[in-house]
Motif scaffolding. Structure first.
Motif, PDB file in Angstrom:
ATOM      1  N   GLY A   1       0.804  -1.213   0.000  1.00 49.06           N
ATOM      2  CA  GLY A   1       0.000   0.000   0.000  1.00 49.06           C
ATOM      3  C   GLY A   1       0.841   1.269   0.000  1.00 49.06           C
ATOM      4  N   PHE A   2       2.173   1.099   0.090  1.00 50.45           N
ATOM      5  CA  PHE A   2       3.082   2.232   0.101  1.00 50.45           C
ATOM      6  C   PHE A   2       4.169   1.996  -0.926  1.00 50.45           C
ATOM      7  CE2 PHE A   2       1.021   2.140   4.152  1.00 50.45           C
ATOM      8  CZ  PHE A   2       0.736   3.467   4.397  1.00 50.45           C
ATOM      9  N   GLU A   3       4.848   3.060  -1.304  1.00 52.99           N
ATOM     10  CA  GLU A   3       5.951   2.948  -2.250  1.00 52.99           C
ATOM     11  C   GLU A   3       7.009   3.977  -1.900  1.00 52.99           C
ATOM     12  OE1 GLU A   3       4.248   3.669  -6.079  1.00 52.99           O
ATOM     13  OE2 GLU A   3       3.784   5.753  -5.648  1.00 52.99           O
ATOM     14  N   MET A   4       8.183   3.802  -2.498  1.00 54.40           N
ATOM     15  CA  MET A   4       9.262   4.749  -2.276  1.00 54.40           C
ATOM     16  C   MET A   4       9.386   5.634  -3.507  1.00 54.40           C
ATOM     17  SD  MET A   4      13.296   4.188  -1.561  1.00 54.40           S
ATOM     18  CE  MET A   4      13.017   3.269  -0.075  1.00 54.40           C
ATOM     19  N   GLU A   5       9.388   6.951  -3.279  1.00 52.21           N
ATOM     20  CA  GLU A   5       9.591   7.884  -4.373  1.00 52.21           C
ATOM     21  C   GLU A   5      11.073   7.943  -4.717  1.00 52.21           C
ATOM     22  OE1 GLU A   5       7.656  11.564  -3.211  1.00 52.21           O
ATOM     23  OE2 GLU A   5       5.842  10.855  -4.202  1.00 52.21           O
ATOM     24  N   SER A   6      11.405   8.571  -5.825  1.00 53.51           N
ATOM     25  CA  SER A   6      12.792   8.624  -6.283  1.00 53.51           C
ATOM     26  C   SER A   6      13.728   9.306  -5.285  1.00 53.51           C
ATOM     27  CB  SER A   6      12.878   9.318  -7.641  1.00 53.51           C
ATOM     28  OG  SER A   6      12.381  10.640  -7.531  1.00 53.51           O
ATOM     29  N   ASP A   7      13.166  10.177  -4.429  1.00 52.66           N
ATOM     30  CA  ASP A   7      14.010  10.843  -3.429  1.00 52.66           C
ATOM     31  C   ASP A   7      14.130  10.046  -2.126  1.00 52.66           C
ATOM     32  OD1 ASP A   7      11.526  11.183  -2.252  1.00 52.66           O
ATOM     33  OD2 ASP A   7      11.648  13.375  -2.148  1.00 52.66           O
ATOM     34  N   GLY A   8      13.543   8.838  -2.096  1.00 49.38           N
ATOM     35  CA  GLY A   8      13.649   7.974  -0.922  1.00 49.38           C
ATOM     36  C   GLY A   8      12.522   8.129   0.083  1.00 49.38           C
ATOM     37  N   THR A   9      11.549   8.986  -0.221  1.00 46.12           N
ATOM     38  CA  THR A   9      10.426   9.206   0.685  1.00 46.12           C
ATOM     39  C   THR A   9       9.391   8.098   0.528  1.00 46.12           C
ATOM     40  OG1 THR A   9      10.734  11.587   0.462  1.00 46.12           O
ATOM     41  CG2 THR A   9       8.624  10.851   1.351  1.00 46.12           C
ATOM     42  N   ILE A  10       8.920   7.560   1.632  1.00 46.40           N
ATOM     43  CA  ILE A  10       7.854   6.555   1.611  1.00 46.40           C
ATOM     44  C   ILE A  10       6.525   7.296   1.558  1.00 46.40           C
ATOM     45  CG2 ILE A  10       6.754   4.647   2.860  1.00 46.40           C
ATOM     46  CD1 ILE A  10       9.606   4.020   1.922  1.00 46.40           C
ATOM     47  N   VAL A  11       5.682   6.940   0.579  1.00 52.33           N
ATOM     48  CA  VAL A  11       4.373   7.560   0.401  1.00 52.33           C
ATOM     49  C   VAL A  11       3.325   6.482   0.163  1.00 52.33           C
ATOM     50  CG1 VAL A  11       5.296   9.732  -0.528  1.00 52.33           C
ATOM     51  CG2 VAL A  11       4.701   7.872  -2.089  1.00 52.33           C
ATOM     52  N   ARG A  12       2.076   6.856   0.390  1.00 51.35           N
ATOM     53  CA  ARG A  12       0.963   5.952   0.099  1.00 51.35           C
ATOM     54  C   ARG A  12       0.827   5.826  -1.417  1.00 51.35           C
ATOM     55  NH1 ARG A  12      -2.844   4.348   3.345  1.00 51.35           N
ATOM     56  NH2 ARG A  12      -2.323   5.923   4.889  1.00 51.35           N
ATOM     57  N   CYS A  13       0.555   4.627  -1.910  1.00 49.63           N
ATOM     58  CA  CYS A  13       0.351   4.415  -3.344  1.00 49.63           C
ATOM     59  C   CYS A  13      -0.918   5.117  -3.793  1.00 49.63           C
ATOM     60  CB  CYS A  13       0.203   2.929  -3.664  1.00 49.63           C
ATOM     61  SG  CYS A  13       1.682   1.970  -3.347  1.00 49.63           S
ATOM     62  N   SER A  14      -0.937   5.555  -5.047  1.00 51.37           N
ATOM     63  CA  SER A  14      -2.163   6.113  -5.609  1.00 51.37           C
ATOM     64  C   SER A  14      -3.158   4.975  -5.794  1.00 51.37           C
ATOM     65  CB  SER A  14      -1.869   6.794  -6.944  1.00 51.37           C
ATOM     66  OG  SER A  14      -1.471   5.820  -7.898  1.00 51.37           O
TER      67      SER A  14
END
Length: 121
Positions: A85-98
């Protein structure tokens, strides 16, 4: 460190009778519901603004989702694995998936965790 304990023996001192310790002696700040509703920059005002943009918004839902995000970030720091349900953005930030990503993650199960944890390296 050292502790210093002072005893004020002056009967006319401001500290006499617990003036600095008894919080019931302090006048509290209060607002009526109407006064609080009129204020800008409050949590209630922020919630109203969010609800204008997203009618489904609620403070309870926001608090729950924020707690889940904090937990997902903590989990990643401890395990190096991104929770479903989460992913890592290119800058290393963990965010909720769309929403679209969530559907893909549900179909692929733990594959998404592996792919996301590989991004860390």
């Amino acid at each position: 460190g050292a502790n210093v304990h002072c005893i004020d023996i002056d009967p006319h001192s401001s500290s006499a009778n617990g003036a600095y310790e008894d919080t019931s002696l302090v006048q509290k700040f209060s607002l009526t519901e109407e006064e609080y509703d009129k204020r800008k920059g409050t949590l209630r005002d922020w919630g109203r603004q969010k609800k204008e943009v997203d009618p489904e918004f609620s403070l309870r839902k926001h608090a729950r989702e924020h707690a889940q995000l904090v937990e997902a970030r903590r989990f990643y720091k401890e395990s190096g694995t991104v929770k479903d349900g989460f992913e890592m953005e290119s800058d290393g930030t963990i965010v909720r998936c769309s929403e679209n990503d969530n559907n893909q993650h549900q179909h692929h199960g733990s594959d998404s965790v592996k792919k996301n944890s590989e991004k860390k390296q």
